[in-house]
Write an enzyme that holds these catalytic residues in place. Structure first.
Site, PDB file in Angstrom:
ATOM      1  N   ASP A 202      -2.989   5.735  -4.312  1.00 13.71           N
ATOM      2  CA  ASP A 202      -1.804   5.136  -3.720  1.00 13.71           C
ATOM      3  C   ASP A 202      -1.381   3.948  -4.583  1.00 13.71           C
ATOM      4  OD1 ASP A 202      -3.969   3.539  -3.064  1.00 13.71           O
ATOM      5  OD2 ASP A 202      -3.405   3.233  -0.978  1.00 13.71           O
TER       6      ASP A 202
ATOM      7  N   SER B  23       0.826  -1.210   0.000  1.00 12.96           N
ATOM      8  CA  SER B  23       0.000   0.000   0.000  1.00 12.96           C
ATOM      9  C   SER B  23       0.860   1.259   0.000  1.00 12.96           C
ATOM     10  CB  SER B  23      -0.959  -0.040   1.190  1.00 12.96           C
ATOM     11  OG  SER B  23      -1.889   1.004   1.137  1.00 12.96           O
TER      12      SER B  23
ATOM     13  N   ASP C 196      -6.543   1.593  -3.717  1.00 15.39           N
ATOM     14  CA  ASP C 196      -7.781   1.505  -2.943  1.00 15.39           C
ATOM     15  C   ASP C 196      -8.163   2.853  -2.334  1.00 15.39           C
ATOM     16  OD1 ASP C 196      -5.777   1.571  -1.020  1.00 15.39           O
ATOM     17  OD2 ASP C 196      -6.581  -0.078   0.182  1.00 15.39           O
TER      18      ASP C 196
END
Length: 452
Positions: A242, A100, A246
């Site tokens: 990102d 992430s 998400d």
């Protein structure tokens, strides 16, 4: 100075630094544990663009195949695409390879259940028990399944969005959208979605090569390039993703970031104007969400922090929209998870159908100032700190479902221990910075005193 941990195993999955703690052997064992947990069946996998992704993918596939699973490989794709494909393909589960917003040297495995949701706390503990016990299902070579490449997953994701929300209404002038995908998993699909919706797109950082042109977290201080692109191109809006696509951040037509909390506020404003209903967000998300819900006389519920907690409450109350203040929009009609692509579609529809700018729409809502701080905190001190906070603010309304949230007439304060790091988080929101800073300074010194 205490060394920073380079491996984190928790109910959120496993993440670590490649070449240090996150090794092929550990990854394969986690994959074997997950294959044992879900039983033999189809497992959907996908990865972000990090340069370590192919190594992690190979280790993951080895572990899944050895435990009798059949692998459906999406290759590079957003995490929400993995979750959507788990449901569409009726798979036993899924694994997203992504760290992430962590720096480039990190990578991680995120585990998804058969409903396309991240594992609940109870499910994650079961998986961790299997991992630590080391008693994994093993199949003989003749019983091993294959790997099925699925090349149309991104098209399927776009089609799901268009089928549910539709293309943008035709207007005299197309919207122009500036996009920054951080060279991540959204680089290929996000520009395509914007064009299919019927808007014009100008881009930076949409080469999916795993390089990090900026810090991956789409916070205002990391969006200098997108802000310049919005102003230079005359775009109506800027979108930033990102690495795993998400989360979604928004830059207004003026070139100013609106703050990640307001991504959900814009999306919710559009959804509630069409289908009024319950809204769910977490305890640390802006009070602007209460204001949006109030505009449409809709109830708003607040859950514990974490996507799994938000989606669980959304299911309980039958919410029409939900999400978190980190730019995570959850629209269950399409995808029961944070999905930046869905967020883009909802917000572009809002702009087109109202004919108003981002700044004008936000002008309908009170603006708040949020300040966040954190302190290193041993886990055995968290209970003592929370007890102190409850005592100090005993005369005020409190929410105790996740740490302590103190609700003042003109502000709120949230104090909680992190689920993944040895830190305690302090979040304050008020109508102005002076009031927010006053509250934060007061509690910060009290917490520091307990730690000393």
């Amino acid at each position: 100075m205490r060394a920073i941990p380079t491996l984190k195993i928790s109910i959120s999955g496993v993440r670590g630094v490649i070449g240090d703690s996150l090794t092929p052997g550990l990854l394969t064992r986690f994959a074997q544990a997950f294959g044992t947990y879900v039983g033999s069946g189809a497992i959907v996998i996908g990865r972000d663009t990090r340069t370590s992704g192919e190594m992690v993918r190979q280790a993951l596939i080895a572990g899944l195949l050895s435990s009798g699973c059949r692998v459906i490989d999406l290759d590079v794709c957003p995490v929400p695409t993995v979750q959507l494909m788990v449901r569409q393909r009726h798979a036993q589960g899924g694994v997203a390879i992504t760290a992430s917003h962590n720096p480039a040297e990190w990578n991680a495995l995120k585990f998804v259940n058969s409903e396309g949701l991240f594992l609940s706390a109870g499910q994650a503990r079961e998986l961790l028990d299997i991992y630590h016990q080391g008693d994994y299902t093993k199949v003989a070579g003749g019983e091993m399944r294959g790997v099925e490449p699925l090349t149309l997953a991104l098209d399927a994701h776009i089609n799901a969005i268009i089928s549910s929300i539709g293309a943008l209404p035709r207007t005299a002038r197309k919207l122009k959208v500036a996009l920054d995908s951080c060279n991540g998993a959204g680089s290929l699909v996000a520009p395509q979605l914007i064009e299919v919706l019927g808007a014009e797109v100008v881009t930076i950082n949409t080469t999916p090569d795993g390089s990090f042109p900026r810090d991956a977290e789409p916070t205002p201080e990391n969006l200098t390039g997108l802000r310049q692109l919005v102003k230079k191109s005359g775009a109506d809006i800027g979108f930033a993703q990102d690495m795993d696509a998400d989360r979604l951040a928004v830059v207004a037509e003026t070139g100013e970031p609106i703050g990640e909390d307001y991504t959900l506020a814009l999306a919710a404003r559009y959804v509630l104007s069409k289908t009024p209903g319950a809204v769910v967000t977490n305890l640390s998300t802006t009070s602007a969400m209460d204001d949006v819900a109030r505009l449409f006389n809709c109830p708003l519920y607040r859950s514990k922090i974490g996507e799994a907690n938000v989606t669980e409450m959304m299911r309980q109350v039958g919410a029409v929209i939900g999400g978190e203040g980190n730019g995570g929009v959850i629209y269950p009609r399409i995808n029961f998870c944070r999905d930046s692509l869905v967020g883009m579609a909802l917000i572009l529809h809002l702009l087109t159908e109202t004919g108003r700018t981002v700044t004008e729409i936000l002008g309908d809502l009170p603006r708040y100032k949020m300040i966040k701080e954190k302190l290193e905190c041993p886990s055995n001190k968290i209970g003592e700190i929370l007890k102190m906070v409850r005592g100090e603010y005993a005369g005020h309304q409190m929410d105790l479902q996740d740490g302590v949230k103190i609700i003042f007439k003109d502000a709120w304060l949230h104090v909680r221990g992190s689920n993944t790091e040895p830190i305690i988080r302090l979040v304050v929101e008020a109508r102005d910075e002076t009031r927010a800073r006053q509250i934060l300074d007061g509690v910060f010194e009290r917490v520091a005193r307990v730690l000393r």
